[in-house]
Enzyme design. Structure first.
Site, short mmCIF file in Angstrom:
data_model
loop_
_atom_site.label_atom_id
_atom_site.label_comp_id
_atom_site.label_asym_id
_atom_site.label_seq_id
_atom_site.Cartn_x
_atom_site.Cartn_y
_atom_site.Cartn_z
N ARG A 38 -5.94 1.58 13.59
CA ARG A 38 -4.64 1.95 13.02
C ARG A 38 -4.88 2.90 11.86
NH1 ARG A 38 -4.34 -0.02 8.02
NH2 ARG A 38 -5.06 -2.12 7.50
N ASN A 40 -10.10 5.60 2.94
CA ASN A 40 -9.28 5.29 1.78
C ASN A 40 -9.43 6.40 0.72
OD1 ASN A 40 -7.39 3.40 0.77
ND2 ASN A 40 -8.77 1.72 1.35
N GLU A 94 0.84 -1.21 0.00
CA GLU A 94 0.00 0.00 0.00
C GLU A 94 0.87 1.26 0.00
OE1 GLU A 94 -2.61 1.58 -0.23
OE2 GLU A 94 -4.39 0.38 0.17
N ASP A 154 -10.22 1.40 -3.31
CA ASP A 154 -9.06 1.37 -2.44
C ASP A 154 -8.30 2.68 -2.65
OD1 ASP A 154 -6.75 0.52 -0.87
OD2 ASP A 154 -7.50 -1.51 -1.12
N ASN A 157 -4.57 4.11 7.96
CA ASN A 157 -4.65 3.39 6.70
C ASN A 157 -4.13 4.25 5.55
OD1 ASN A 157 -5.42 1.00 5.27
ND2 ASN A 157 -7.16 2.12 4.42
#
Length: 291
Positions: free
Chosen positions: A98, A147, A15, A199, A100
């Site tokens: 967390r 995202n 990512e 995403d 992202n």
């Protein structure tokens, strides 16, 4: 057009790709492994460093090094020395969360969003702005999987998405470059009309939004009006983050996921870093964090 796996890393969750136009390299991460990668497309060398905790996203600092959004919040990190400096943990009260996805606006503010990590998904993610004075400002909450953060070429529109299968939408909102304040979000694209869920994203030089269609084996180029202009079939089920790079910003790099794949699917390079050439489209220089 050519699609090539340039780093067969078999990452768990590749990512966070961001292009460094000064060093001419691509920074990217493997989130759960806590790895930060530096890929040189000329030498094809990929250097890996262990950050020792899950890393959601990163940005290049104008002053040198990186800013990192990890499980324990925002950090400054010098890859040359390994020195780390903790800035803030805005969700210390949410140990299941967390960071992202993230992106930097044209004025050098670093935006990043959180999500619940593991277990039953819940809408407890939130977006945060790490300002240039290193203060942290919360914004929109109630997100399952933050995202798709990206900005229009003039910096006056901000994109974001929620990848959760219940939502799978991209929004766009007006953005005040002077104050770093987003306006009211409006739906930009409902991904139920395509195979992949939203995403990571990026915007090209023509103002079109590129979306990685996770679980859909595809990338999508969307016009500023939200129309599908191009679909690229990928050799992996879960592409995660597109990012233009290379000396002419005409190579589209794509990270991917290498775990929890469809049973029986043939994708030996899942989790690798891909490079797409021959698109005839250029990206934008990525702003640097100014703090």
């Amino acid at each position: 057009m050519k699609i090539e796996c340039v780093v067969p890393s078999h990452s768990k969750v590749g990512e966070g790709a961001v292009w460094d136009d000064r060093a001419q390299c691509l920074w990217w991460v493997d989130i759960p492994a806590g790895l930060i990668h530096r890929y040189d497309p000329v030498t094809r060398e990929n250097i890996t460093q262990d950050f020792a905790e899950p890393v959601g996203c990163i940005a290049v600092r104008d002053a040198g090094g990186l800013v990192v959004a990890a499980r324990s919040g925002f950090w400054l990190f010098d890859p040359e020395t390994g020195k780390r400096h903790h800035l803030a943990d805005p969700e210390a009260q949410l140990p299941q969360n967390r960071f992202n996805d993230g992106a930097t606006d044209l004025q050098g503010r670093f935006w990043a969003g959180t999500m619940k990590d593991g277990g039953v998904p819940e809408p407890q993610g939130r977006f945060y702005c790490l300002d240039t004075d290193r203060t942290v400002h919360p914004w929109k909450d109630g997100i399952y999987t933050t995202n798709g953060l990206a900005f229009s070429p003039d910096g006056r529109q901000m994109y974001f998405s929620d990848s959760n299968p219940k939502v799978r939408r991209i929004w766009r909102c007006p953005y005040d470059p002077q104050t770093g304040t987003p306006g009211e979000p409006q739906e930009f694209f409902d991904t139920r009309s395509v195979a992949g869920r939203p995403d990571g994203g990026t915007v090209d030089a023509e103002g079109c939004y590129w979306m990685a269609g996770v679980s859909g084996w595809q990338l999508y180029r969307l016009s500023p009006e939200g129309e599908v202009l191009q679909i690229i079939d990928m050799p992996v089920e879960k592409p995660t983050k597109p990012m233009f790079g290379g000396r002419e910003l005409d190579t589209l790099f794509v990270t991917s996921i290498g775990i929890d794949l469809a049973e029986g699917s043939d994708q030996p390079d899942a989790g690798g870093l891909f490079a797409i050439t021959g698109l005839g489209i250029k990206g934008l220089p990525q702003p640097r964090y100014a703090g």
